[in-house]
Design an enzyme around this catalytic site. Structure first.
Site, mmCIF file in Angstrom:
data_model
loop_
_atom_site.group_PDB
_atom_site.id
_atom_site.type_symbol
_atom_site.label_atom_id
_atom_site.label_comp_id
_atom_site.label_asym_id
_atom_site.label_seq_id
_atom_site.Cartn_x
_atom_site.Cartn_y
_atom_site.Cartn_z
ATOM 1 N N ASP A 120 1.304 4.758 2.134
ATOM 2 C CA ASP A 120 1.163 4.918 3.391
ATOM 3 C C ASP A 120 0.226 6.223 3.400
ATOM 4 O OD1 ASP A 120 1.876 3.953 5.976
ATOM 5 O OD2 ASP A 120 2.686 5.905 6.456
ATOM 6 N N ASP A 173 0.845 -1.135 -0.120
ATOM 7 C CA ASP A 173 -0.060 -0.026 -0.005
ATOM 8 C C ASP A 173 0.718 1.103 -0.016
ATOM 9 O OD1 ASP A 173 0.283 1.239 2.931
ATOM 10 O OD2 ASP A 173 0.302 -1.205 2.989
#
Length: 266
Positions: A206, A204
């Site tokens: 952040d 992902d």
């Protein structure tokens, strides 16, 4: 062949709970309590390999409660001298993206509740300017064309994810990856005279790195699970290409020191 000995270990991250086929399970007692789980030992690419799930078999250990000292001591007691450490990480800068596999070459420690060393007295100061093993990094990056080498991973305490302000601050420092488990794992491996490298899967971006709701646990777990087959193939190829650990500075740094803690096998 001693079936309860291993040369190499894989410490698995989120969702990485099985790696070996038909492994033997070994329970190890350590001076630091029980490791995260019993250690599984099998053969990969002709080498004896130990597998230890970092968070336990049912993900019972949060990042700040993992028994890091017991884990590395247990692996060393089984003969392990080289440790490959796949882990889930967040991306902080636009040079990385979800799905990338990165072997970082630097780390920054921002943890504060963990016991970071086996040293409890005496003058033993670990050289840690280069926290990861170049030899292992070379084997991993050479094992697949899509593995990148380089970048700094900041390790935060967890278990919460970062605020937007925090992740933007980390990105402004030039750090590219963020993780919750890389310290003290890497330093303890060095104190156990082991070669160690993380293998970071970017799951992902952040919270402060892009617009949107920020990172969530389900997203991280799903991305890691979707890449398990890819990581397994990478680990197999890397294990086959691992160099002889003999003479590596990861193990020779203490040659002229009197260590004040026990390294099994010495």
């Amino acid at each position: 062949m001693n079936e309860t000995r291993a040369d190499v270990a894989v410490i698995g991250g989120t969702g990485f709970y099985s790696f070996l086929e038909d492994p033997e399970t070994v329970r190890v007692e350590t001076p630091y309590g029980d490791p995260s789980a019993p250690v599984s030992i099998g053969t990969v690419a002709g080498r004896r390999v130990a597998f230890l799930p970092r968070h336990g078999t049912a993900h019972e250990y949060a990042p700040h409660t993992i028994p890091y000292r017991a884990n590395l001591w247990a692996l060393r007691s089984l003969g392990v001298r080289q440790v490959l450490a796949p882990c889930a990480v967040g991306g902080l800068r636009d040079e990385v993206a979800p799905g990338d596999v990165v072997v970082p070459d630097q780390m920054v420690d921002r943890t504060y509740r963990r016991v970071p060393s086996y040293v409890e007295g005496g003058a033993v100061h670990l050289p840690f300017g280069d926290p990861y093993c170049d030899r292992l990094a070379g084997a991993v990056t050479g094992a697949a064309d899509d593995v990148r080498h380089g970048g700094t991973m900041v390790i935060v305490e967890g278990p919460r994810f970062s605020t937007r302000a925090e992740s933007r601050h980390y990105a402004d420092q030039g750090w590219s990856l963020i993780n919750m488990t890389g310290h003290p794992e890497a330093a303890l491996a060095r104190e156990m005279l082991q070669c160690y490298t993380p293998i970071a899967l970017v799951t992902d971006m952040d919270a402060g790195a892009e617009s949107g709701e920020g990172v969530g646990q389900a997203e991280v777990f799903a991305r890691f699970k979707a890449n398990l087959e890819r990581l397994t193939g990478l680990l197999t190829a890397a294990i086959e290409a691992l160099p002889d650990p003999e003479g590596c500075s990861c193990s020779t740094w203490a040659d002229d020191m009197e260590l004040t803690y026990q390294v099994p096998g010495l």
